[in-house]
Design a protein around this motif. Sequence first.
Motif, PDB file in Angstrom:
ATOM      1  N   TYR A 152      48.977  43.472  29.909  1.00  0.00           N
ATOM      2  CA  TYR A 152      48.402  44.806  29.764  1.00  0.00           C
ATOM      3  C   TYR A 152      47.060  44.706  29.043  1.00  0.00           C
ATOM      4  O   TYR A 152      46.877  43.866  28.158  1.00  0.00           O
ATOM      5  CB  TYR A 152      49.310  45.705  28.915  1.00  0.00           C
TER       6      TYR A 152
ATOM      7  N   THR B 245      47.457  44.715  34.502  1.00  0.00           N
ATOM      8  CA  THR B 245      47.125  46.117  34.772  1.00  0.00           C
ATOM      9  C   THR B 245      46.396  46.732  33.591  1.00  0.00           C
ATOM     10  O   THR B 245      46.589  46.331  32.442  1.00  0.00           O
ATOM     11  CB  THR B 245      48.403  46.937  35.063  1.00  0.00           C
ATOM     12  N   ASN B 246      45.532  47.715  33.898  1.00  0.00           N
ATOM     13  CA  ASN B 246      44.877  48.481  32.837  1.00  0.00           C
ATOM     14  C   ASN B 246      45.551  49.842  32.667  1.00  0.00           C
ATOM     15  O   ASN B 246      45.075  50.690  31.940  1.00  0.00           O
ATOM     16  CB  ASN B 246      43.379  48.661  33.135  1.00  0.00           C
ATOM     17  N   LYS B 247      46.670  50.028  33.382  1.00  0.00           N
ATOM     18  CA  LYS B 247      47.375  51.304  33.326  1.00  0.00           C
ATOM     19  C   LYS B 247      48.630  51.198  32.470  1.00  0.00           C
ATOM     20  O   LYS B 247      49.178  50.104  32.276  1.00  0.00           O
ATOM     21  CB  LYS B 247      47.767  51.759  34.742  1.00  0.00           C
TER      22      LYS B 247
ATOM     23  N   ASP C 228      47.686  49.558  40.851  1.00  0.00           N
ATOM     24  CA  ASP C 228      46.973  50.294  41.895  1.00  0.00           C
ATOM     25  C   ASP C 228      47.567  50.089  43.281  1.00  0.00           C
ATOM     26  O   ASP C 228      47.045  50.622  44.265  1.00  0.00           O
ATOM     27  CB  ASP C 228      45.495  49.881  41.902  1.00  0.00           C
TER      28      ASP C 228
ATOM     29  N   ASN D 225      42.656  41.025  43.456  1.00  0.00           N
ATOM     30  CA  ASN D 225      42.470  42.332  42.826  1.00  0.00           C
ATOM     31  C   ASN D 225      43.091  43.377  43.749  1.00  0.00           C
ATOM     32  O   ASN D 225      42.524  43.723  44.778  1.00  0.00           O
ATOM     33  CB  ASN D 225      40.979  42.612  42.605  1.00  0.00           C
ATOM     34  N   CYS D 226      44.267  43.849  43.379  1.00  0.00           N
ATOM     35  CA  CYS D 226      45.017  44.771  44.242  1.00  0.00           C
ATOM     36  C   CYS D 226      44.278  46.087  44.449  1.00  0.00           C
ATOM     37  O   CYS D 226      44.478  46.762  45.463  1.00  0.00           O
ATOM     38  CB  CYS D 226      46.396  45.042  43.631  1.00  0.00           C
ATOM     39  N   ALA D 227      43.407  46.446  43.499  1.00  0.00           N
ATOM     40  CA  ALA D 227      42.673  47.707  43.610  1.00  0.00           C
ATOM     41  C   ALA D 227      41.526  47.608  44.611  1.00  0.00           C
ATOM     42  O   ALA D 227      41.034  48.628  45.099  1.00  0.00           O
ATOM     43  CB  ALA D 227      42.135  48.126  42.241  1.00  0.00           C
TER      44      ALA D 227
ATOM     45  N   ASP E 132      46.188  41.038  40.014  1.00  0.00           N
ATOM     46  CA  ASP E 132      45.383  41.837  39.091  1.00  0.00           C
ATOM     47  C   ASP E 132      45.392  43.300  39.529  1.00  0.00           C
ATOM     48  O   ASP E 132      45.361  43.600  40.725  1.00  0.00           O
ATOM     49  CB  ASP E 132      43.954  41.297  39.047  1.00  0.00           C
ATOM     50  N   GLU E 133      45.408  44.200  38.548  1.00  0.00           N
ATOM     51  CA  GLU E 133      45.474  45.652  38.797  1.00  0.00           C
ATOM     52  C   GLU E 133      46.649  46.000  39.714  1.00  0.00           C
ATOM     53  O   GLU E 133      46.529  46.753  40.682  1.00  0.00           O
ATOM     54  CB  GLU E 133      44.146  46.165  39.388  1.00  0.00           C
TER      55      GLU E 133
ATOM     56  N   ASN F 141      40.084  47.416  30.906  1.00  0.00           N
ATOM     57  CA  ASN F 141      39.123  46.629  31.688  1.00  0.00           C
ATOM     58  C   ASN F 141      38.212  45.842  30.754  1.00  0.00           C
ATOM     59  O   ASN F 141      37.698  46.372  29.775  1.00  0.00           O
ATOM     60  CB  ASN F 141      38.276  47.545  32.575  1.00  0.00           C
TER      61      ASN F 141
END
Length: 454
Positions: A165, A278-280, A241, A194-196, A237-238, A168
């Motif tokens: 976690y 994740t950044n969420k 998303d 990068n999944c996003a 990554d991410e 960004n």
Amino acid sequence: MRVLIIDDEKNICSSLSGFLEDLGHKAEACFDGGAGLQKALEESFDLIFLDVKMPVKNGLEVLENLRKVKTEQPVIMISGEADLQTAVTAIKLGANSFLEKPLNPDKVHLEVKNFERQFEMMREVSNLKKLIDYEYQLIGMSASLGRIRDEIKRAAPSVGRILIYGENGTGKELVAREIHQQSHRKNGPFVKINCAAIPKDLIESELFGHEKGAFTGAIKTKKGLFEEADGGTLLLDEVGDLSLESQAKLLRVLQENEFQRVGGTSTIKFNTRIISATNKNLQDEIRRGAFREDLFFRLNVVPIRVPPLRERIEDIGILARHFLAAYSEKNAKKLKSISEQALLPMLNYPWPGNVRELKNFIERLVIMTDDNEIKLETVMSLLPETRAGKSRQDFEVDERIESQSLKEIMESYERKILIHEYEKSNHNVSRMAKELKTDRPNLHRKLKKYGIKS
């Protein structure tokens, strides 16, 4: 290049040295095999010319002994009595090339040119490796970074999936790479996605691959990243998303430890460690129905939180100097220093882009500063004023501060911030922790450390 000539004929050494120096290289000579071998082993040369026939220790013996220690040392064998068998033996022992005497200047020039190109390529690779090392190091001495290093040390040798976690720019990928390097899979590939950044229609093909003709544009069979990372580590990554549809497919693959390529019918087993980042706040995402709880449990075996830079301000000076060295070299500039006074506004700035923003800011300083030392005026002129929130006068350093170490200045500055926020929150530590975006136990320790709260 630095060149060593080992030949018992002094006139050959003299003429070859002169020729090489005319080409812009530095040449040194030894007149017997024993002395030449010792010099080659004790010192560093970019190229060696080695005569075959010499008294006491001949060139083939020198080459054989040299190769036991310096396996990559470029060597050109030279001989006035060359035969095919001697040349073959020399090549088998590790010679890079073979020239006959009398030496033809054009052939010598051509060989040297070839090694010169190799030398330049090797130097570029070496510089690139240094920059990569700079890029992928966890830099800092803060307690929070020490905690992360300890968590990495514990988690890396295991087979458990890890969820990282962090905001960004905090260095989630660095943590993932460090886990890979300390794991039993370190010699395997490290692959990231990068999944996003991948459209949801293509994410399945990227992860699991596709067969030829599976869809319009699939002109040949393509391996997915799960296959590319086989025997190593795959960083998602991410991961927060991913669409719910993609989450369902990923969950099924993780449950069964196998997959099928898009358009394929055969089942493929994989041996890949999954690290997600994740950044969420995935718990919030679960509550609002945007992330699958069962997938969360699959990914979140070992959670690691990477703190934002504002929670580890004691690392800013160390990071700044590290990036100064990296970007001075990258931009072919003389290594710059930064004054402790110039660091003060950087400690006050909240760094919303975290370490990534600091890195970009330091590169800007390196490029835009002509002086060898980066001073307060330069930092204040380039740091966004609205975010720094103070004028140059606020950071003027009096004689008392100038006599302090950077650690003492930072602790003094941190104490002032904590006193201000403690009063502002009316001594409510929970509210203060929320305002400063840090955890309560860490805040309690600091308040006690500075005598603000018993």
